[in-house]
Design an enzyme around this catalytic site. Structure first.
Site, mmCIF file in Angstrom:
data_model
loop_
_atom_site.group_PDB
_atom_site.id
_atom_site.type_symbol
_atom_site.label_atom_id
_atom_site.label_comp_id
_atom_site.label_asym_id
_atom_site.label_seq_id
_atom_site.Cartn_x
_atom_site.Cartn_y
_atom_site.Cartn_z
ATOM 1 N N SER A 135 0.864 -1.153 -0.113
ATOM 2 C CA SER A 135 -0.159 0.049 0.195
ATOM 3 C C SER A 135 0.992 1.334 0.039
ATOM 4 O O SER A 135 0.446 2.333 -0.075
ATOM 5 C CB SER A 135 -0.808 0.058 1.192
ATOM 6 O OG SER A 135 -0.160 -0.261 2.459
ATOM 7 N N GLU A 136 2.271 1.261 -0.161
ATOM 8 C CA GLU A 136 3.048 2.526 0.275
ATOM 9 C C GLU A 136 2.649 3.499 -0.825
ATOM 10 O O GLU A 136 2.572 4.757 -0.290
ATOM 11 C CB GLU A 136 4.460 1.953 0.017
ATOM 12 C CG GLU A 136 4.941 1.164 1.053
ATOM 13 C CD GLU A 136 4.721 -0.323 1.062
ATOM 14 O OE1 GLU A 136 5.175 -1.147 1.892
ATOM 15 O OE2 GLU A 136 3.842 -0.715 0.214
ATOM 16 N N VAL A 137 2.545 3.199 -1.984
ATOM 17 C CA VAL A 137 2.291 4.422 -2.963
ATOM 18 C C VAL A 137 0.905 5.204 -2.800
ATOM 19 O O VAL A 137 1.089 6.280 -2.922
ATOM 20 C CB VAL A 137 2.377 4.165 -4.415
ATOM 21 C CG1 VAL A 137 3.812 3.379 -4.893
ATOM 22 C CG2 VAL A 137 1.306 2.773 -4.570
ATOM 23 N N LEU A 139 0.349 6.277 0.042
ATOM 24 C CA LEU A 139 0.742 7.299 1.118
ATOM 25 C C LEU A 139 2.084 8.288 0.646
ATOM 26 O O LEU A 139 2.493 8.716 1.413
ATOM 27 C CB LEU A 139 1.318 6.557 2.453
ATOM 28 C CG LEU A 139 0.254 5.596 2.963
ATOM 29 C CD1 LEU A 139 0.967 4.982 4.167
ATOM 30 C CD2 LEU A 139 -0.931 6.152 3.555
#
Length: 262
Positions: A135-137, A139
């Site tokens: 899910s990093e992108v 954020l």
């Protein structure tokens, strides 16, 4: 040790390291990262331990970074962020290079840094309702520190999609792309993990250690004369080792090898 974020137990040569922050979906913070590093360092050199199960309490396996930890990181300088990231990198490398085989017992959702934890293990077994997400992108971040392990586990093509889209995907998809080895019902999880553990501890401890290192060292290395010489040396070393000689003798004599008598 008095663990704050983990439960660690050893029974019949099998260690279980349990992430134990169910109220925050077993998300990472500085303490849990330090404790995981220490636990795997200790177990890796413990002669009584033959295999390690990485498990989690509660409904989720690991949700990635703890929100309070993320809030603190938001105020870090570049150097502080780099030092913090190095702690996570060191923890993942400690698990990945642990001399003992590590099985991930995935009983619930696994996001972001949690996927790095799974990818650093040798075998991954998940229940069929598990969801995964890088899910990093979403954020404004990237899964940089976990990327060496996740890309090895799922392959470049799948990583290109899921790193960029941050889509949530199923356990079945994780199995299809090779990220997990087995997908089972929740009722069958413990049996499936126990079967893998049984297979591991039936084998020569020294050979398992060296086979793990072999995969790590050889994967992706171009075939060359140097590699040929290296692999010939490795088989010569293991054949002449105490367990190597015992394994061959026991096979020829149709008896159990000595390591099964312990």
């Amino acid at each position: 040790m008095n663990w704050q974020t983990l439960d660690v137990s050893v029974e019949s040569g099998v260690a279980t390291v349990t992430l134990n922050r169910p109220d925050v979906r077993n998300a990472f913070n500085e303490t849990s990262i330090a404790e995981l590093t220490q636990a795997f360092r200790n177990l890796g050199v413990d002669g009584s331990v033959r295999a390690i199960v990485l498990a989690a309490s509660g409904l989720a396996f690991c949700a990635g970074a703890d929100l309070n930890w993320m809030k603190k990181m938001a105020g870090y300088t570049h150097e502080e962020n780099r030092a913090d990231a190095m702690q996570l990198a060191h923890m993942l490398h400690t698990i990945y290079t642990c001399p003992k085989p590590v099985i991930a017992r995935i009983q619930g959702d696994c996001y972001a840094g949690g996927m790095g934890l799974v990818a650093a293990c040798d075998v991954a077994v998940a229940i069929e309702t598990t969801h995964f997400c890088l899910s990093e992108v979403k954020l404004g971040l990237i899964p940089a520190t976990i990327s060496p392990y996740v890309i090895k586990a799922m392959g470049e093509n799948a990583a290109r999609r899921y790193f960029l889209t941050a889509e949530r995907f199923s356990a079945q998809e994780a199995h299809r792309i090779g990220f997990v080895h087995s997908v089972v019902s929740a009722d069958a999880l413990d049996t499936a993990v126990a079967d893998v553990v049984k297979a591991l501890v039936s084998n020569s401890p020294h050979a398992v250690k060296e086979a793990k290192r072999l995969v790590r060292d050889i994967a992706g290395v171009p075939l060359s004369q140097e590699l040929i010489v290296d692999t010939a040396r490795r088989i010569a070393d293991i054949r002449s080792s105490e367990e190597g000689r015992e394994g061959v003798r026991s096979f020829l004599e149709k008896r159990k090898p000595g390591w099964l008598d312990d």
